[in-house]
Design an enzyme around this catalytic site. Structure first.
Site, PDB file in Angstrom:
ATOM      1  N   SER A 153      13.477  22.654 -45.894  1.00 51.13           N
ATOM      2  CA  SER A 153      13.903  23.212 -47.174  1.00 51.13           C
ATOM      3  C   SER A 153      12.669  23.693 -47.911  1.00 51.13           C
ATOM      4  O   SER A 153      11.544  23.221 -47.661  1.00 51.13           O
ATOM      5  CB  SER A 153      14.616  22.146 -48.005  1.00 51.13           C
ATOM      6  N   TYR A 167      14.798  13.626 -51.373  1.00 51.22           N
ATOM      7  CA  TYR A 167      15.011  14.862 -50.621  1.00 51.22           C
ATOM      8  C   TYR A 167      13.691  15.581 -50.350  1.00 51.22           C
ATOM      9  O   TYR A 167      13.409  15.985 -49.223  1.00 51.22           O
ATOM     10  CB  TYR A 167      15.960  15.777 -51.393  1.00 51.22           C
TER      11      TYR A 167
END
Length: 266
Positions: A153, A167
């Protein structure tokens, strides 16, 4: 003269290749499944949501792909090795691995529990490592090697103020795995790369594409940082994926490919 000069598009041909995709019912996994089905791959699709998995498999079969499914989460060594075994037993090889399984838990650090943090790390990091390990054991036995694509990401590179401790840490770890294994497996004819998207259209982000004031406010602020001037669409992930799983990327490994409209560049 190299055949590549005579047929450059042939470098992207993956027809007949065997691909294992985990998280195949999720946003990126479903894109990968449909794209590789349309490109002529044979597919092993895995996801915990059996109903959604069956729907994706049916779409891939309509695109002409041979498909086998397994409704499991890649949570331990036995499951991951079993998925790699299934690919070889069913189709004779394992040429491509796409790890699209994972999760997020959004919470500020004072409310995020250690259990939640560990859960995100297990889903995004440990499972990626276990699946890559299982696939590598098969790919090393093949003269053709293999292609491994992990899903990172933009948050593996950038922080986020809205409670993304777990995350961001997990995706940075995925980037580290990608680079380390790119080095480790380079001489084994196995490439390991990652696709790192920013926000793109999916069931989880559908609200961001709505026309209400909340969505418009988010888009205006976010798009101001995106040089391409828009959010991502599923189709924006197809090209990077085909590049990384085909011969076109044979000299690329340990690479993080940001599918972000230039978001991380500015």
């Amino acid at each position: 003269m190299s055949n590549a000069w005579k047929n450059p598009l042939g470098l992207f041909d993956v027809s007949g290749k065997v691909a294992l995709i985990t998280g195949a019912s999720g946003a990126f996994g479903a894109v990968a499944a449909r794209a590789l089905a349309g490109a002529g791959c044979k597919l092993v699709l895995a996801a915990a949501n059996e109903k959604a998995l069956g729907e994706v498999a049916a779409e891939c079969e309509k695109l002409g792909a041979d498909v086998v499914t397994k409704a499991v989460r890649p949570t331990d060594e036995t499951v991951c090795d079993g998925l790699a075994d299934l690919a070889v037993e069913r189709f004779g090889s394992l040429d491509i691995l796409v790890v699209a399984s994972g999760m997020n838990k959004v919470a500020k650090i004072d409310t995020l529990t250690p259990k939640d943090f560990d859960g995100v790390m297990e889903a995004n990091v440990t499972q990626s490592w276990l699946l890559t390990r299982a696939a590598t054991k098969k790919m090393k036995q093949q003269p053709t090697g293999g292609k491994i694509v992990l899903v990172s990401s933009a948050r593996g590179l950038l922080g986020h103020p809205a409670g993304y401790t777990a995350y961001c840490a997990s995706k940075a770890a995925v980037d580290g795995i990608t680079k380390a294994l790119g080095c480790e497996l380079g001489e084994e004819n196995i490439t390991v790369n990652a696709i790192a998207p920013t926000v793109f259209r999916s069931p989880l982000t559908a609200w961001m594409f709505e026309e209400d004031d909340t969505a418009k406010g988010f888009r205006k602020g976010f798009i101001a940082r995106v040089p391409k001037g828009r959010l991502g669409e599923p189709e924006d992930l197809i090209g990077p994926l085909l590049f990384l799983v085909s011969h076109a990327s044979d000299f690329y490994t340990g690479h993080i490919l940001y599918a972000d409209g230039g978001y991380t560049a500015g």
